[in-house]
Scaffold this active site. Structure first.
Site, PDB file in Angstrom:
ATOM      1  CD  GLU A  73     -36.993  14.443  20.820  1.00 49.70           C
ATOM      2  OE1 GLU A  73     -36.662  14.261  19.696  1.00 49.70           O
ATOM      3  OE2 GLU A  73     -36.371  14.624  21.785  1.00 49.70           O
ATOM      4  N   PRO A 278     -23.792  26.112  20.589  1.00 50.04           N
ATOM      5  CG  PRO A 278     -21.541  25.367  20.917  1.00 50.04           C
ATOM      6  CD  PRO A 278     -22.569  26.258  21.188  1.00 50.04           C
ATOM      7  CG  LEU A 326     -27.039  21.767  28.385  1.00 54.66           C
ATOM      8  CD1 LEU A 326     -26.893  20.399  29.019  1.00 54.66           C
ATOM      9  CD2 LEU A 326     -27.066  21.673  27.013  1.00 54.66           C
ATOM     10  CG  ASN A 352     -37.996  24.950  18.176  1.00 57.27           C
ATOM     11  OD1 ASN A 352     -39.011  25.142  17.608  1.00 57.27           O
ATOM     12  ND2 ASN A 352     -38.145  24.974  19.634  1.00 57.27           N
ATOM     13  CB  ILE A 354     -41.223  26.957  17.784  1.00 56.19           C
ATOM     14  CG1 ILE A 354     -42.038  26.099  16.764  1.00 56.19           C
ATOM     15  CG2 ILE A 354     -42.564  27.644  18.776  1.00 56.19           C
ATOM     16  CD1 ILE A 354     -42.728  24.982  17.105  1.00 56.19           C
TER      17      ILE A 354
END
Length: 435
Positions: A73, A278, A326, A352, A354
């Site tokens: 988010e 992952p 990350l 996602n 996109i």
């Protein structure tokens, strides 16, 4: 374009529900705090800044409050936040997870240092905690990302005179019938927002069916995420002697599906290099160990690729690289001839699509696509997303995608850009109303 407006007083039945909900949250709070402490054993950040969970913290005075529960988010909120900062607005972001907080701190470190942006944990959904937060931050308006329909967050914002807008909002088809029944009995929390900016016209119609009157389809801000060119260039140079398959955001419970896929593809005459990424950090070590135990030649990204995203040794003998980092998803996506997005082979649903579409990649996922209904329905209709219902057919579908490519993916992505600017324009009256 609709103008966000504070709602009037809630109906009696909805007020009664709020009272019952407040009592239940009071009873649940000790369990929630124990949950934070348990999570802190693996991630100490869960045990930090606990006063913010009660709405406490250093007093700030901001223009816009943005709530982004976790990392995904926050990444979708980043284009909005950037536009607001570029206009000279002061912003506070709130989060439910350390991952969301860290994403904000990493993306906007200079602005935080300059005092233009503050980062907080969101209060637990209790009226006194939200009242304390709004009293300390005094935002002119609020933007809540995705599907965070917390009743007291929305109601407390209205009581504090803060027009709260639900952004990137959706009601998935899977949960819509239940939401409609509850809305007709008690009212839906979204109807208490100052405005709902839905992802698509289909989602806007669903909100209207739930009793929301101030709703408009403004799109999905994830299409506006700027592409990190350094990651993309490094990814394209990663492996030029073999084709690459990226398994993005693999979640717990679907590992066996992807293990079978890897076995099938690695038995081909020209096997690809597989980048297995992952979804959660706690899966990094377990994934690498599991794959090695299954007989695959495995390396972790941290073992064979440096901080500069350049391999530290030849990769020719490696079959699978486990992405144990990350914030580097575009690095993993860039070299791919095809991308399989995780989550689609378990009930929780696909993640996602996109990002790979923005790079023009052919994208595949499993049958559970209710979580990405938008843009999943549109992407499938445009021929840039393949939904594989039977895992037994996944290997063949991947081979076909790697051979055929996806010529329309970038055009599809470009067609849906611009939501962030539309949302900022929509809330401008709120920003100008208060001196």
């Amino acid at each position: 374009m609709i103008r966000p407006e504070l709602p009037g007083p809630p109906r009696l039945r909805y007020r009664a529900c709020l009272a019952v909900y407040a009592a239940l949250m009071a009873l649940a709070e000790p369990s929630i705090r124990r949950y934070f402490l348990r999570r802190a054993a693996a991630d100490p950040a869960y045990g930090e800044h606990l006063e913010e969970r009660e709405g406490r913290g250093e007093r700030i005075d901001v223009d816009v409050w943005v709530h982004a529960v976790s990392m995904g988010e926050m990444r979708s909120a980043a284009p909005l936040v950037r536009l607001l900062l570029d206009e000279g607005r002061r912003v506070v972001t709130t989060h439910a997870t350390p991952a969301g907080r860290r994403a904000a701190e990493a993306a906007f470190a200079p602005e935080i240092a300059a005092g233009r942006l503050a980062v907080r944990y969101a209060p637990l959904d209790r009226p006194a905690y939200w009242e304390r937060f709004f009293d300390g931050a005094r935002p002119r308006t609020g933007l809540v990302m995705e599907m965070e329909f917390w009743p007291w967050m929305i109601e407390a914002a209205a009581r504090a005179g803060v027009p709260l807008c639900l952004v990137n909002s959706q009601v998935p088809g899977r949960s819509f019938p239940r939401a409609r029944r509850l809305a007709r009995l008690f009212g839906h929390p979204a109807s208490r927002a100052a405005a709902v900016f839905a992802k698509s016209p289909r989602m806007a119609d669903r909100f209207r069916d739930l009793g929301v009157t101030r709703v408009e389809a403004l799109g999905e801000t994830r299409f506006d995420i700027p592409l990190p060119q350094a990651q993309i260039e490094a990814g394209r140079l990663l492996c030029q002697e073999r084709r690459v398959l990226t398994l993005a955001s693999v979640v717990a419970g679907e590992e066996s599906v992807f293990e079978d896929l890897a076995k099938a593809l690695l038995a081909d005459p020209q096997p690809p290099l597989i980048l297995w990424v992952p979804r959660a950090p706690e899966l990094f070590e377990a994934t690498a160990t599991r794959l090695a135990d299954k007989g695959f030649r495995v390396a972790r990204r941290s073992e064979v690729i440096g901080a500069d995203l350049v391999p530290t040794r030849p990769l020719g003998d490696i079959q699978i690289i486990v992405g144990d980092s990350l914030g580097e998803m575009f690095f993993y996506l860039a070299p791919a001839s095809a991308v399989v997005v995780g989550g689609g082979f378990v009930e929780k649903g696909a993640h996602n699509v996109i990002e790979p579409l923005s790079l023009g990649k052919p994208v595949l996922t499993g049958p559970h696509v209710w979580t990405i209904e938008f843009p999943g329905v549109e992407a499938k209709a445009a021929g840039v997303l393949t939904v594989v219902s039977d895992p037994a057919n996944l290997a063949q579908a991947v081979r076909r995608a790697m051979d055929d490519g996806s010529a329309g993916a970038e055009a599809f992505h470009a067609l849906h850009k611009g939501a962030s600017r539309r949302i900022v324009d929509a809330i401008r009256p709120c920003l100008e109303d208060r001196a």
